[in-house]
Design an enzyme around this catalytic site. Structure first.
Site: not given
Ligand code: 5GP
Length: 172
Positions: A40-41, A96-97, A100, A149, A156, A162
């Site tokens: 969802k990001g 993509e969000d 990492d 983070f 989220d 979000r």
């Protein structure tokens, strides 16, 4: 509500998206592009980026998960797959969000490429380069960030935050 330190404001995000979109507009001039959103990001980034695209755009959605709380499990679960016919022979831009460890992007890149698109690139809004566990970099990225983070603008923390229009870090 926890205190949040803003890393990128709404205006900064918008400005960077315009720059990325300009590169995509140049690259795909006159061609149709299928934008794939990883739920969802990436959803807000995806919408804002696709709206800046000048050519014909199709949109598709994919959902994978690897995170629990603040850490990647490394094991990727495909929760909502793509239809092979929506990728085969298309110019695909995967959105993509954040990258990492890189496990998720590596998985998705292989997954999409196996469907034989005409061309493929990936775009990530954020890139935590120093956290990488596998050798992979997104073809385009918005901002390289430190090992933090981050939340907001689609990202989220256990499904919270979000809806924030900016990207920030929860101060503990
Ligand atoms: P990777 O597989 O590269 O370790 O993780 C990629 C996914 O983990 C991202 O698509 C995102 O969903 C999640 N993730 C990684 N870092 C962060 C972060 O700082 N904040 C949030 N909210 N999600 C993150």
């Amino acid at each position: 509500m926890e205190k949040i330190k803003i890393l990128f404001t709404e205006d900064e995000i918008k400005a960077r998206i315009k720059e990325i979109a300009e590169e995509l507009n140049k690259k795909y001039e006159g061609e149709e592009v299928t934008f794939v959103c990883t739920l969802k990001g990436a959803v807000f980034f995806f919408c804002d980026l696709v709206k800046e695209f000048k050519g014909d755009a199709r949109i598709e959605f994919l959902r994978v998960s690897s995170y629990e709380g603040e850490s990647s499990t490394g094991k990727i679960n495909l929760k909502f797959p793509l239809k092979a016919e929506s990728i085969y022979g298309k110019n695909v831009v995967l959105v993509e969000d954040i990258v990492d460890t890189g496990y998720t992007l590596k998985y998705i890149r292989n997954y999409v490429k196996e469907m034989n698109p005409k061309s493929y690139v990936d775009v990530s809004l954020l890139d935590k380069k120093e956290r990488r566990k596998v050798e992979i970099d997104p073809d385009f990225s918005g901002f390289v960030i430190d090992d933090l983070f981050v939340i907001g603008y689609g990202l989220d923390y256990d499904q919270k935050y979000r809806n924030l229009p900016y990207i920030g870090v929860v101060e503990k």
